[in-house]
Motif scaffolding. Sequence first.
Motif, mmCIF file in Angstrom:
data_model
loop_
_atom_site.group_PDB
_atom_site.id
_atom_site.type_symbol
_atom_site.label_atom_id
_atom_site.label_comp_id
_atom_site.label_asym_id
_atom_site.label_seq_id
_atom_site.Cartn_x
_atom_site.Cartn_y
_atom_site.Cartn_z
ATOM 1 N N SER A 163 0.879 -1.249 0.016
ATOM 2 C CA SER A 163 0.089 -0.053 -0.060
ATOM 3 C C SER A 163 0.796 1.408 -0.067
ATOM 4 O O SER A 163 0.415 2.193 -0.594
ATOM 5 N N ILE A 164 1.779 1.269 0.837
ATOM 6 C CA ILE A 164 2.571 2.590 1.062
ATOM 7 C C ILE A 164 3.208 3.093 -0.476
ATOM 8 O O ILE A 164 3.214 4.185 -0.504
ATOM 9 N N ALA A 165 3.825 2.222 -1.136
ATOM 10 C CA ALA A 165 4.342 2.363 -2.375
ATOM 11 C C ALA A 165 3.203 3.030 -3.365
ATOM 12 O O ALA A 165 3.441 4.296 -3.912
ATOM 13 N N LYS A 166 2.045 2.258 -3.385
ATOM 14 C CA LYS A 166 0.878 2.963 -4.219
ATOM 15 C C LYS A 166 0.287 4.210 -3.885
ATOM 16 O O LYS A 166 0.202 4.915 -4.620
ATOM 17 N N LEU A 167 0.425 4.318 -2.493
ATOM 18 C CA LEU A 167 -0.376 5.683 -1.694
ATOM 19 C C LEU A 167 0.741 6.794 -2.142
ATOM 20 O O LEU A 167 0.247 7.806 -2.402
ATOM 21 N N LYS A 168 1.992 6.556 -2.187
ATOM 22 C CA LYS A 168 3.121 7.592 -2.517
ATOM 23 C C LYS A 168 2.934 7.986 -3.966
ATOM 24 O O LYS A 168 3.003 9.252 -4.222
ATOM 25 N N GLU A 169 2.644 7.110 -5.044
ATOM 26 C CA GLU A 169 2.503 7.359 -6.285
ATOM 27 C C GLU A 169 1.244 8.289 -6.584
ATOM 28 O O GLU A 169 1.272 9.196 -7.074
ATOM 29 N N ILE A 170 0.238 7.925 -5.756
ATOM 30 C CA ILE A 170 -1.117 8.487 -5.979
ATOM 31 C C ILE A 170 -0.874 10.086 -5.192
ATOM 32 O O ILE A 170 -1.367 11.126 -5.944
ATOM 33 N N ASN A 171 -0.262 10.149 -4.375
ATOM 34 C CA ASN A 171 0.001 11.527 -3.642
ATOM 35 C C ASN A 171 0.887 12.483 -4.592
ATOM 36 O O ASN A 171 0.613 13.598 -4.279
ATOM 37 N N LYS A 172 1.637 11.722 -5.393
ATOM 38 C CA LYS A 172 2.477 12.540 -6.077
ATOM 39 C C LYS A 172 1.654 13.392 -7.316
ATOM 40 O O LYS A 172 2.258 14.298 -8.014
ATOM 41 N N LEU A 173 0.630 12.793 -7.437
ATOM 42 C CA LEU A 173 -0.290 13.249 -8.581
ATOM 43 C C LEU A 173 -0.917 14.403 -8.148
ATOM 44 O O LEU A 173 -1.726 15.130 -8.553
#
Length: 277
Positions: A163-173
């Motif tokens: 989750s943490i990696a995915k959430l970071k990607e989303i947050n970057k958007l």
Amino acid sequence: KAKSMGKDNYQFYSEDMSNYSYNRIKMKQSLDFALENNEFEVYYQPQINAKTNELSGMEALIRWNHPEDGYIAPLDFLPLAEEIGMIIEIDQWVMKTAMKQMLIWNEQGYNPVILSLNLSIKHLQHENFVSMLKSNLEETGCKPEWIELEVTESHIMSNYEESIAKLKEINKLGIRISMDDFGTGYSSLSHLKLLPIDKLKIDKSFVNDIPEDEEDVAIIKAIIALCKSLDLTVLAEGVETDKQSGFLVENGCSYIQGYLYGKPQSNKDFERNFLKS
Ligand code: C2E
Ligand code: MG
Ligand code: MG
Ligand code: MG
């Protein structure tokens, strides 16, 4: 094991099993049909800044109006939709529908507020999740800063590394993340610190009996203090009374969602009741 209980038991067991798969096949057909025939609807529930009494956002919540069975509550079909692999299609439908609605409201000149979308962990884990999210933004014209994704605490914690990696990607958007049903999912504080989240939503179960229940009072105060020190926004869910709302605001939780301010409602009702130009 079933066999050792005798022939009758065994038959009973297998009949039960075929019933089980029959139900799953039927449910899959009903959900496919529902998607094709517009049986789903997105409802919107207001989120309020109780300090200013202004609308801060809205949560999109799916509704299913079944032609024969009438209204079916989300928790009566989403868990099965998740099991049979249909949750992604359903969540994508909600996301696109609500994003299109956001654009319409924006074009009509309403003050922008944040749209919160609930996300199944299966959906988040999909390898194309981020690219689907991006193309939904592009296709609808929705801005990332208008969107917040809600993921439940227990789901994030049981899939923490992924989750943490995915959430970071989303947050970057530029999309915000909020942790739903907080308090029910065993977050460790060190995990919480590392997650790219912007908001905690205090679960309704802690709100129900405040300010009478001393333990719930202590828990809510602790969550609010935690949010302050981690620089997170905190919102309380399921607020139904002035007493609850008064307690929350006095103790520093100014974002509130619940029947006290408004039930989930259709786009037309939400527009009439809550949106201002
Ligand atoms: P949730 O995300 O925690 O949403 C809050 C639930 O509490 C909603 O139930 C809402 O109608 C209800 N609620 C809000 N304020 C109050 C209140 O003051 N009192 C009471 N008694 N209830 C209140 P709902 O709409 O039945 O949804 C249940 C759950 O289903 C949601 O919990 C969410 O986890 C899930 N869900 C709903 N829509 C979607 C969706 O589009 N996608 C996904 N993946 N999950 C969804
Ligand atoms: Mg939610
Ligand atoms: Mg919740
Ligand atoms: Mg919930």
